[in-house]
Motif scaffolding. Structure first.
Motif, short mmCIF file in Angstrom:
data_model
loop_
_atom_site.label_atom_id
_atom_site.label_comp_id
_atom_site.label_asym_id
_atom_site.label_seq_id
_atom_site.Cartn_x
_atom_site.Cartn_y
_atom_site.Cartn_z
N ALA A 13 -4.91 -12.54 3.50
CA ALA A 13 -6.03 -11.75 2.97
C ALA A 13 -6.60 -10.86 4.06
N ARG A 14 -6.82 -11.43 5.23
CA ARG A 14 -7.42 -10.70 6.35
C ARG A 14 -6.57 -9.51 6.78
N VAL A 15 -5.25 -9.71 6.87
CA VAL A 15 -4.37 -8.63 7.32
C VAL A 15 -4.35 -7.48 6.31
N GLN A 16 -4.71 -7.76 5.05
CA GLN A 16 -4.79 -6.73 4.02
C GLN A 16 -6.21 -6.15 3.90
N GLY A 17 -7.06 -6.48 4.86
CA GLY A 17 -8.43 -5.97 4.86
C GLY A 17 -9.35 -6.70 3.92
N GLY A 18 -8.94 -7.88 3.46
CA GLY A 18 -9.74 -8.64 2.51
C GLY A 18 -10.37 -9.87 3.13
N THR A 46 -14.49 -23.37 -5.78
CA THR A 46 -14.17 -21.98 -6.09
C THR A 46 -13.69 -21.29 -4.83
N LEU A 47 -12.51 -20.70 -4.93
CA LEU A 47 -11.98 -19.86 -3.86
C LEU A 47 -12.17 -18.42 -4.30
N THR A 48 -12.70 -17.58 -3.41
CA THR A 48 -12.98 -16.19 -3.74
C THR A 48 -12.20 -15.28 -2.81
N LEU A 49 -11.32 -14.49 -3.41
CA LEU A 49 -10.53 -13.50 -2.68
C LEU A 49 -11.09 -12.13 -3.01
N THR A 50 -11.36 -11.34 -1.97
CA THR A 50 -11.85 -9.97 -2.14
C THR A 50 -10.88 -9.04 -1.44
N LEU A 51 -10.43 -8.02 -2.17
CA LEU A 51 -9.50 -7.02 -1.64
C LEU A 51 -9.99 -5.62 -2.01
N ALA A 52 -9.53 -4.63 -1.25
CA ALA A 52 -9.91 -3.25 -1.53
C ALA A 52 -9.28 -2.78 -2.84
N ARG A 53 -10.08 -2.13 -3.65
CA ARG A 53 -9.60 -1.61 -4.93
C ARG A 53 -8.75 -0.37 -4.68
N ALA A 54 -7.72 -0.20 -5.49
CA ALA A 54 -6.87 0.99 -5.43
C ALA A 54 -6.92 1.69 -6.78
N GLN A 55 -6.69 2.97 -6.77
CA GLN A 55 -6.61 3.74 -8.02
C GLN A 55 -5.31 3.38 -8.73
N ALA A 56 -5.33 3.46 -10.03
CA ALA A 56 -4.11 3.24 -10.81
C ALA A 56 -3.05 4.24 -10.38
N PRO A 57 -1.80 3.79 -10.29
CA PRO A 57 -0.75 4.72 -9.89
C PRO A 57 -0.55 5.79 -10.96
N LEU A 58 -0.09 6.93 -10.52
CA LEU A 58 0.19 8.02 -11.47
C LEU A 58 1.39 7.64 -12.32
N ALA A 59 1.28 7.93 -13.60
CA ALA A 59 2.41 7.65 -14.50
C ALA A 59 3.57 8.54 -14.12
N GLY A 60 4.75 7.98 -14.07
CA GLY A 60 5.89 8.79 -13.63
C GLY A 60 7.01 8.65 -14.47
N GLY A 86 -0.88 -10.62 16.35
CA GLY A 86 -1.41 -9.26 16.30
C GLY A 86 -0.38 -8.15 16.29
N SER A 87 0.89 -8.47 16.09
CA SER A 87 1.91 -7.43 16.10
C SER A 87 2.36 -7.01 14.70
N TYR A 88 1.79 -7.60 13.66
CA TYR A 88 2.18 -7.25 12.29
C TYR A 88 1.65 -5.86 11.95
N VAL A 89 2.49 -5.04 11.34
CA VAL A 89 2.08 -3.71 10.91
C VAL A 89 1.94 -3.73 9.39
N PHE A 90 0.72 -3.63 8.93
CA PHE A 90 0.42 -3.64 7.50
C PHE A 90 0.61 -2.24 6.94
N LYS A 91 1.44 -2.13 5.90
CA LYS A 91 1.69 -0.86 5.22
C LYS A 91 1.18 -1.00 3.79
N PRO A 92 -0.08 -0.60 3.56
CA PRO A 92 -0.66 -0.80 2.23
C PRO A 92 0.00 0.03 1.15
N ALA A 93 0.03 -0.54 -0.03
CA ALA A 93 0.54 0.12 -1.23
C ALA A 93 -0.34 -0.29 -2.39
N THR A 94 -0.17 0.35 -3.51
CA THR A 94 -0.91 -0.02 -4.71
C THR A 94 -0.23 -1.23 -5.35
#
Length: 170
Positions: free
Chosen positions: A138-143, A156-170, A14-22
């Motif tokens: 998967a769980r630590v990423q909210g999936g 069949t293995l089913t992975l579900t994760l939170a959708r993210a918006q496409a990154p801004l073109a840079g 329980g000490s892992y710090v998840f830092k989400p990114a796209t």
């Protein structure tokens, strides 16, 4: 691998710090397929992709997502009967759903403990940590990660994760 081992240890206590990114999940799936293509060919198994264009983005971590995909795809290849296919389907919606299917059935002796730590059943060199760690990642990423397996339908293995918006073109 060492970093991932430390991350898994921290996730378990329980000490892992998840830092989400796209994360471009489409790109990771294509990379895993390429990385495992020789392994699939050695077993006379083909890998078929569907629903992977345009890019699909999730809120996660590149290395954690890659580890899940590589582990589950490798296991699906190993469990698939020769001269069959491993199907990988990616669906974008409010949640991103990735399914990995093969024609093999999970043995009855392991079904109830498929995601348990050290849950292995006669796989040469298997540690029983693959599905366990994939579900933890998967769980630590909210999936979520689930498995369905029958003699007629295969596995069949089913992975579900939170959708993210496409990154801004840079």
């Amino acid at each position: 691998m060492v970093n991932l081992s430390l991350d898994l240890y921290q996730m378990e206590n329980g000490s892992y710090v998840f830092k989400p990114a796209t994360v471009n999940l489409t790109e990771l799936v294509l990379s895993v397929v390429q990385d495992l293509s020789v392994h699939a060919q050695s077993k006379a198994v083909t890998i078929q992709l569907s629903g992977h264009a345009p890019p699909v983005y999730v809120l996660g971590n590149d290395s954690l997502c890659y580890s899940i995909l590589a582990n589950l795809t490798k296991n699906a290849i190993e469990a698939a009967p020769e001269h069959t296919a491993v199907d990988i389907a990616l669906r974008n919606g409010p949640q991103v759903v990735l399914q990995i299917h093969n024609a093999g059935e999970v043995p009855a002796a392991i079904k109830s403990r498929f995601f348990a730590k050290y849950g292995s059943n006669g796989k040469a060199g298997g540690t029983g940590l693959g599905a366990y760690s994939a579900q933890l990642l998967a769980r630590v990423q909210g999936g979520t990660l689930s498995m369905q397996s029958t003699p007629d339908a295969g596995t069949t293995l089913t992975l579900t994760l939170a959708r993210a918006q496409a990154p801004l073109a840079g």
